[in-house]
Scaffold this active site. Structure first.
Site, PDB file in Angstrom:
ATOM      1  N   THR A  31      -8.822  -0.281  -5.803  1.00 30.16           N
ATOM      2  CA  THR A  31      -8.897  -1.609  -5.177  1.00 30.16           C
ATOM      3  C   THR A  31     -10.354  -1.983  -4.990  1.00 30.16           C
ATOM      4  O   THR A  31     -11.173  -1.108  -4.691  1.00 30.16           O
ATOM      5  CB  THR A  31      -8.214  -1.543  -3.788  1.00 30.16           C
ATOM      6  OG1 THR A  31      -6.839  -1.244  -3.973  1.00 30.16           O
ATOM      7  CG2 THR A  31      -8.353  -2.837  -3.011  1.00 30.16           C
TER       8      THR A  31
ATOM      9  N   VAL B 138       4.847  -3.724  -2.424  1.00 30.83           N
ATOM     10  CA  VAL B 138       3.649  -4.209  -1.759  1.00 30.83           C
ATOM     11  C   VAL B 138       2.867  -3.005  -1.262  1.00 30.83           C
ATOM     12  O   VAL B 138       3.425  -2.109  -0.630  1.00 30.83           O
ATOM     13  CB  VAL B 138       4.016  -5.139  -0.573  1.00 30.83           C
ATOM     14  CG1 VAL B 138       2.769  -5.541   0.199  1.00 30.83           C
ATOM     15  CG2 VAL B 138       4.753  -6.373  -1.091  1.00 30.83           C
ATOM     16  N   GLY B 139       1.585  -2.985  -1.573  1.00 35.98           N
ATOM     17  CA  GLY B 139       0.742  -1.875  -1.132  1.00 35.98           C
ATOM     18  C   GLY B 139       0.100  -2.167   0.212  1.00 35.98           C
ATOM     19  O   GLY B 139       0.524  -3.057   0.960  1.00 35.98           O
ATOM     20  N   ASP B 140      -0.932  -1.416   0.509  1.00 31.70           N
ATOM     21  CA  ASP B 140      -1.629  -1.572   1.789  1.00 31.70           C
ATOM     22  C   ASP B 140      -2.541  -2.796   1.824  1.00 31.70           C
ATOM     23  O   ASP B 140      -2.817  -3.347   2.895  1.00 31.70           O
ATOM     24  CB  ASP B 140      -2.475  -0.330   2.061  1.00 31.70           C
ATOM     25  CG  ASP B 140      -3.484  -0.072   0.942  1.00 31.70           C
ATOM     26  OD1 ASP B 140      -3.063  -0.040  -0.235  1.00 31.70           O
ATOM     27  OD2 ASP B 140      -4.688   0.080   1.231  1.00 31.70           O
TER      28      ASP B 140
ATOM     29  N   THR C 117      -8.929   2.060   0.040  1.00 29.79           N
ATOM     30  CA  THR C 117      -8.466   2.112  -1.343  1.00 29.79           C
ATOM     31  C   THR C 117      -7.789   3.464  -1.547  1.00 29.79           C
ATOM     32  O   THR C 117      -8.035   4.408  -0.810  1.00 29.79           O
ATOM     33  CB  THR C 117      -9.616   1.903  -2.343  1.00 29.79           C
ATOM     34  OG1 THR C 117      -9.104   2.040  -3.682  1.00 29.79           O
ATOM     35  CG2 THR C 117     -10.739   2.890  -2.148  1.00 29.79           C
ATOM     36  N   GLY C 118      -6.922   3.522  -2.536  1.00 26.51           N
ATOM     37  CA  GLY C 118      -6.177   4.750  -2.772  1.00 26.51           C
ATOM     38  C   GLY C 118      -4.690   4.486  -2.601  1.00 26.51           C
ATOM     39  O   GLY C 118      -4.267   3.329  -2.564  1.00 26.51           O
TER      40      GLY C 118
ATOM     41  N   GLY D 272      -1.556   3.393  -1.480  1.00 26.02           N
ATOM     42  CA  GLY D 272      -1.285   2.464  -0.394  1.00 26.02           C
ATOM     43  C   GLY D 272      -0.244   2.967   0.590  1.00 26.02           C
ATOM     44  O   GLY D 272      -0.322   2.702   1.790  1.00 26.02           O
TER      45      GLY D 272
HETATM   46  N1  ASP Z   1      -4.407   0.729  -2.373  1.00 27.86           N
HETATM   47  C1  ASP Z   1      -3.917   0.242  -3.627  1.00 27.86           C
HETATM   48  C2  ASP Z   1      -2.422   0.160  -3.590  1.00 27.86           C
HETATM   49  O1  ASP Z   1      -1.782   1.074  -3.142  1.00 27.86           O
HETATM   50  C3  ASP Z   1      -4.338   1.041  -4.820  1.00 27.86           C
HETATM   51  C4  ASP Z   1      -5.701   1.698  -4.765  1.00 27.86           C
HETATM   52  O2  ASP Z   1      -6.597   1.236  -4.093  1.00 27.86           O
HETATM   53  O3  ASP Z   1      -5.890   2.747  -5.418  1.00 27.86           O
HETATM   54  O4  ASP Z   1      -1.886  -0.817  -4.049  1.00 27.86           O
END
Ligand code: ASP
Length: 307
Positions: A153, A181-183, A203-204, A206
């Site tokens: 992200t 839906v992610g974070d 990020t990561g 979610g």
């Molecule tokens: N946080 C994002 C999601 O889960 C993906 C990411 O940042 O790696 O949609």
């Protein structure tokens, strides 16, 4: 007021910081600079998990999530599972500026974008189409987390000592279930800003960030007096303590960034590989990260046998 400080995520965060810095030097507001930095990554087709060229969902449709938050007023706007807009951060900002709502999802978000004059544009590049075709050909389960390159992200946060802003934009986990839906658009999870304290963003994976309400948790620790690095270390440490049994390799990465209202920066990640570009007073550099909390490729077994 202080000289503005901008913090971003991953290598493309250098592009975001550079563009935000240019906007600030051109006399633009902190909010406009942060939007411009985020848009630069959204429109970059080589940023394969953000905006235009982002990886699609399991059915081959690109659905994006984004959030824009002002810490002085706690105004916030977000979009989830939005289709056909290459610059979702701009739609998120409009949600805050033109409606009394904070989050629009799916078809409703698309219709709002139409009404606000965002054309329904193609989101695919040759690369995103090919990646999806390969994923289909491999016949992999839609429920399996795959490799690290399938998500990431762009977060752009900043302060000028008076205002604190958090902007977050992503196409989310590649090949996710349609409607997932992610974070990133969830206030307090993917991002949070409170100008009495500072701002944070994530990020990561979610699903892990949402469980921890991670960005709000970082801001609250800073409010209690923790240094931004320590606040992030504490939130990630709790994640490992409670969820370490499912965090096994770099594709389970979670990383956080933070900036205190006085410009002190923090960042941290579960696994190695994360970078947090910073812009301060015309200079651009990467924040020196504390050591990652986990080693890559840990032995792991899912007690529920899902993977
Ligand atoms: N946080 C994002 C999601 O889960 C993906 C990411 O940042 O790696 O949609």
């Amino acid at each position: 007021m202080i000289e503005p400080v901008i913090v971003s995520t991953w290598a493309w965060g250098h592009t975001a910081c550079r563009r935000a810095g240019e906007a600030l030097r051109g006399g633009r507001s902190l909010a406009d600079a942060i939007e411009a930095g985020t848009v630069a990554v959204e429109l970059d087709p080589t940023a394969t998990t953000v905006g235009y060229g982002g990886l699609p969902n399991a059915e081959g449709v690109v659905e994006t999530d984004a959030m824009f938050m002002w810490g002085s007023t706690l105004e916030v706007g977000a979009v989830a599972a939005l289709r056909g807009v290459r610059t979702p951060i701009r739609v998120a900002r409009r949600v805050a500026e033109r409606t009394h709502h904070v989050l629009l999802a799916g078809e409703g978000a698309r219709r709002f974008a139409d009404a606000e004059g965002f054309p329904d544009e193609g989101m695919h590049t040759a690369n995103s189409r090919a990646r999806h075709a390969r994923w289909v050909a491999e016949g992999r389960s839609r429920f399996v987390r795959r490799d690290h390159e399938d998500h990431d992200t762009v977060c752009v946060i900043g302060t000028d000592g008076a205002e604190c802003i958090a902007a977050v934009s992503t196409s989310g986990l590649g090949f996710k279930l349609p409607g997932r839906v992610g974070d990133s658009p969830l206030i307090g999870a993917g991002g949070y800003a409170d100008a009495e304290v500072g701002a944070a963003a994530a990020t990561g994976v979610g699903e892990e960030v949402i469980r921890a309400v991670a960005s709000f948790a970082v801001v609250e620790r800073m409010r209690a007096g923790m240094h931004p690095d320590a606040a992030i270390g504490s939130v990630l440490g709790e994640m490992v303590r409670r969820r370490g049994h499912v965090l096994r390799a770099r594709h389970d990465q979670v990383a956080l960034i933070a900036v205190r209202r006085d410009g002190v920066v923090g960042a941290g990640a579960l696994f190695e590989g994360f970078v947090a570009p910073v812009y301060r007073a015309g200079e651009q550099f990467e924040h020196a990260l504390p050591p990652p909390l986990l080693e890559s490729d840990r032995a792991w077994m899912d007690p529920a046998g899902r993977d």
